[in-house]
Design an enzyme around this catalytic site. Structure first.
Site, mmCIF file in Angstrom:
data_model
loop_
_atom_site.group_PDB
_atom_site.id
_atom_site.type_symbol
_atom_site.label_atom_id
_atom_site.label_comp_id
_atom_site.label_asym_id
_atom_site.label_seq_id
_atom_site.Cartn_x
_atom_site.Cartn_y
_atom_site.Cartn_z
ATOM 1 N N ASP A 1 0.840 -1.206 0.000
ATOM 2 C CA ASP A 1 0.000 0.000 0.000
ATOM 3 C C ASP A 1 0.871 1.250 0.000
ATOM 4 O O ASP A 1 1.526 1.562 0.984
ATOM 5 C CB ASP A 1 -0.879 0.019 1.260
ATOM 6 C CG ASP A 1 -1.795 1.235 1.283
ATOM 7 O OD1 ASP A 1 -2.877 1.163 0.676
ATOM 8 O OD2 ASP A 1 -1.409 2.273 1.868
ATOM 9 N N TYR B 1 3.224 9.680 -0.528
ATOM 10 C CA TYR B 1 4.285 9.062 0.283
ATOM 11 C C TYR B 1 5.658 9.250 -0.394
ATOM 12 O O TYR B 1 6.688 9.015 0.236
ATOM 13 C CB TYR B 1 4.050 7.559 0.508
ATOM 14 C CG TYR B 1 2.748 7.195 1.187
ATOM 15 C CD1 TYR B 1 1.952 8.164 1.806
ATOM 16 C CD2 TYR B 1 2.300 5.883 1.219
ATOM 17 C CE1 TYR B 1 0.753 7.828 2.411
ATOM 18 C CE2 TYR B 1 1.096 5.543 1.836
ATOM 19 C CZ TYR B 1 0.333 6.518 2.409
ATOM 20 O OH TYR B 1 -0.862 6.175 3.006
ATOM 21 N N LYS C 1 -2.652 5.858 -4.456
ATOM 22 C CA LYS C 1 -3.779 6.759 -4.169
ATOM 23 C C LYS C 1 -3.617 8.094 -4.883
ATOM 24 O O LYS C 1 -2.489 8.585 -5.044
ATOM 25 C CB LYS C 1 -3.886 7.007 -2.653
ATOM 26 C CG LYS C 1 -3.795 5.739 -1.826
ATOM 27 C CD LYS C 1 -4.026 5.944 -0.356
ATOM 28 C CE LYS C 1 -3.657 4.687 0.415
ATOM 29 N NZ LYS C 1 -2.259 4.598 0.835
ATOM 30 N N HIS D 1 -7.517 9.496 -2.078
ATOM 31 C CA HIS D 1 -6.835 9.462 -0.781
ATOM 32 C C HIS D 1 -7.675 10.086 0.344
ATOM 33 O O HIS D 1 -7.698 9.588 1.470
ATOM 34 C CB HIS D 1 -5.481 10.171 -0.907
ATOM 35 C CG HIS D 1 -4.483 9.727 0.105
ATOM 36 N ND1 HIS D 1 -3.142 9.650 -0.154
ATOM 37 C CD2 HIS D 1 -4.626 9.320 1.392
ATOM 38 C CE1 HIS D 1 -2.510 9.226 0.927
ATOM 39 N NE2 HIS D 1 -3.380 9.017 1.877
HETATM 40 P P1 NDP Z 1 0.960 1.351 11.763
HETATM 41 O O1 NDP Z 1 -0.191 1.210 12.673
HETATM 42 O O2 NDP Z 1 1.189 0.351 10.719
HETATM 43 O O3 NDP Z 1 2.237 1.499 12.700
HETATM 44 C C1 NDP Z 1 3.510 1.703 12.163
HETATM 45 C C2 NDP Z 1 4.453 1.954 13.330
HETATM 46 O O4 NDP Z 1 4.541 0.792 14.163
HETATM 47 C C3 NDP Z 1 5.844 2.258 12.851
HETATM 48 O O5 NDP Z 1 6.397 3.195 13.749
HETATM 49 C C4 NDP Z 1 6.564 0.900 12.981
HETATM 50 O O6 NDP Z 1 7.937 1.122 13.185
HETATM 51 C C5 NDP Z 1 5.876 0.302 14.190
HETATM 52 N N1 NDP Z 1 5.758 -1.175 14.142
HETATM 53 C C6 NDP Z 1 5.511 -1.967 13.081
HETATM 54 N N2 NDP Z 1 5.415 -3.253 13.437
HETATM 55 C C7 NDP Z 1 5.602 -3.285 14.775
HETATM 56 C C8 NDP Z 1 5.629 -4.347 15.717
HETATM 57 N N3 NDP Z 1 5.427 -5.609 15.357
HETATM 58 N N4 NDP Z 1 5.866 -4.034 17.024
HETATM 59 C C9 NDP Z 1 6.062 -2.745 17.395
HETATM 60 N N5 NDP Z 1 6.045 -1.699 16.547
HETATM 61 C C10 NDP Z 1 5.821 -1.969 15.239
HETATM 62 O O7 NDP Z 1 0.858 2.831 11.159
HETATM 63 P P2 NDP Z 1 0.801 3.533 9.767
HETATM 64 O O8 NDP Z 1 0.245 4.882 10.041
HETATM 65 O O9 NDP Z 1 2.072 3.444 9.030
HETATM 66 O O10 NDP Z 1 -0.315 2.737 8.941
HETATM 67 C C11 NDP Z 1 -0.035 1.615 8.134
HETATM 68 C C12 NDP Z 1 -0.201 1.954 6.672
HETATM 69 O O11 NDP Z 1 -1.510 2.443 6.397
HETATM 70 C C13 NDP Z 1 0.695 3.094 6.189
HETATM 71 O O12 NDP Z 1 2.041 2.717 6.076
HETATM 72 C C14 NDP Z 1 0.008 3.452 4.901
HETATM 73 O O13 NDP Z 1 0.317 2.525 3.885
HETATM 74 C C15 NDP Z 1 -1.452 3.378 5.317
HETATM 75 N N6 NDP Z 1 -1.976 4.692 5.772
HETATM 76 C C16 NDP Z 1 -2.959 5.282 5.018
HETATM 77 C C17 NDP Z 1 -3.467 6.503 5.351
HETATM 78 C C18 NDP Z 1 -4.533 7.111 4.515
HETATM 79 O O14 NDP Z 1 -4.855 8.301 4.701
HETATM 80 N N7 NDP Z 1 -5.123 6.374 3.603
HETATM 81 C C19 NDP Z 1 -2.995 7.243 6.536
HETATM 82 C C20 NDP Z 1 -1.999 6.523 7.297
HETATM 83 C C21 NDP Z 1 -1.540 5.298 6.912
HETATM 84 P P3 NDP Z 1 9.118 0.460 12.274
HETATM 85 O O15 NDP Z 1 8.865 0.801 10.834
HETATM 86 O O16 NDP Z 1 10.344 1.118 12.806
HETATM 87 O O17 NDP Z 1 9.063 -1.014 12.551
#
Ligand code: NDP
Length: 273
Positions: A33, A38, A63, A94
């Protein structure tokens, strides 16, 4: 559509994203995604090519950003060029920025032409979905991607989407960067009971509700951990216990006011090498 994908928001362009995408595909993920805003579509495309997975077996989502609402075709064609692909599997509006109904009708045409296999929306509330129908949309959005995790369960929206045959896709399924959800004692103790991590517990909770999850990580160990969701099952009681954590607390901007959001708070578009 797979129930699990890799999110790449805030995953830096270049080797970090390229390698996260390749790693995820090698671990068995079949959905990625990304989004125009991004600024990592090129890196995503490179990661896909690096992997040995067949293109046709991967669901690629990107998006449409507001800068292309006046010309969604240009938005999609440019995304495809950056990704190095002929089509995306899912193309989402988006946010419901001003003019979203017109933009959605344009996506219907792009889908007919095969530039995107499926179309959908993101950050839409029920009334935004209803507006599309009133505007004469002939294709029901296949997906609505919204912030969804135990602190923001989106029960009403989920029920509505189920009735309408719209797949609800959870963004920030771990609560988003820096959220305390993963250390919430109620989540931690139940995760201990199942001998899984808090991340696995809450991803599994959403999946068992039929909600697609797209956790983001750039760390191979976590990318793997977040995919190991298929060897345990939550009881109905434990599904309810996690559901009780809901506080209807969303971290993302309220989509009803997205057009009033100050320009300076949006990410800047930076082109990749
Ligand atoms: P997430 O809920 O996926 O959380 C990501 C965070 O959690 C990062 O800091 C990551 O750090 C950490 N993390 C990942 N796996 C673990 C784990 N197993 N244990 C502990 N910490 C963990 O947040 P996002 O906001 O990134 O949402 C996911 C995806 O959704 C986005 O990447 C994007 O593709 C989408 N999105 C879409 C939006 C929209 O408006 N349509 C808005 C926001 C997100 P690290 O990378 O250091 O592991």
């Amino acid at each position: 559509m797979p129930l699990l994908g890799l999110g790449v928001f805030r995953s830096p362009a270049g080797e970090v994203t390229r390698s996260a995408v390749r790693t995820a595909l090698e671990f068995g993920y079949r959905m990625i995604d990304t989004a125009r805003i991004y600024c990592n579509e090129k890196s995503v495309g490179r990661g896909i090519k690096d992997s040995l997975v067949d293109r046709k077996d991967i669901v690629v989502t990107t998006k449409l950003w507001k800068t292309d609402f006046d010309d969604p075709r240009r938005g999609l064609e440019n995304s495809l060029e950056r990704l190095g692909l002929d089509y995306v599997d899912l193309y989402l509006l988006h946010w419901p920025f001003k003019g979203y109904c017109q933009a959605y009708l344009a996506l219907e045409q792009l889908q007919k032409e095969g530039l995107c296999k499926a179309i959908g929306v993101s950050n839409f509330k029920i009334h935004h979905l209803q507006e599309l129908q009133k505007a004469g949309a002939s294709v029901i959005p296949q997906v609505n991607q919204v912030e969804c995790h135990p602190y923001n369960a989106e029960n009403e929206l989920l029920n509505y989407c189920r009735q309408q045959n719209i797949v609800l896709e959870a963004y920030s399924p771990l609560g988003g960067e820096g959220n305390s959800l993963l250390s919430d004692p109620r989540i931690v103790s139940l995760a201990d009971y199942y001998k899984v991590s808090p991340a696995q517990l809450i991803l599994r909770w959403n999946m068992q509700r039929g909600v697609v999850v797209i956790p983001k990580s750039v760390r191979p160990q976590r990318i793997l951990e977040n995919s190991q969701l298929f060897n345990f099952e939550l009881t109905m009681d434990d599904m309810d216990t996690i559901g009780d954590v809901n506080a209807n607390v969303r971290r993302a901007y309220d989509s009803d006011f997205i057009d009033q959001r100050p320009e300076s708070t949006f990410p800047k578009i930076i082109e990749e090498d």
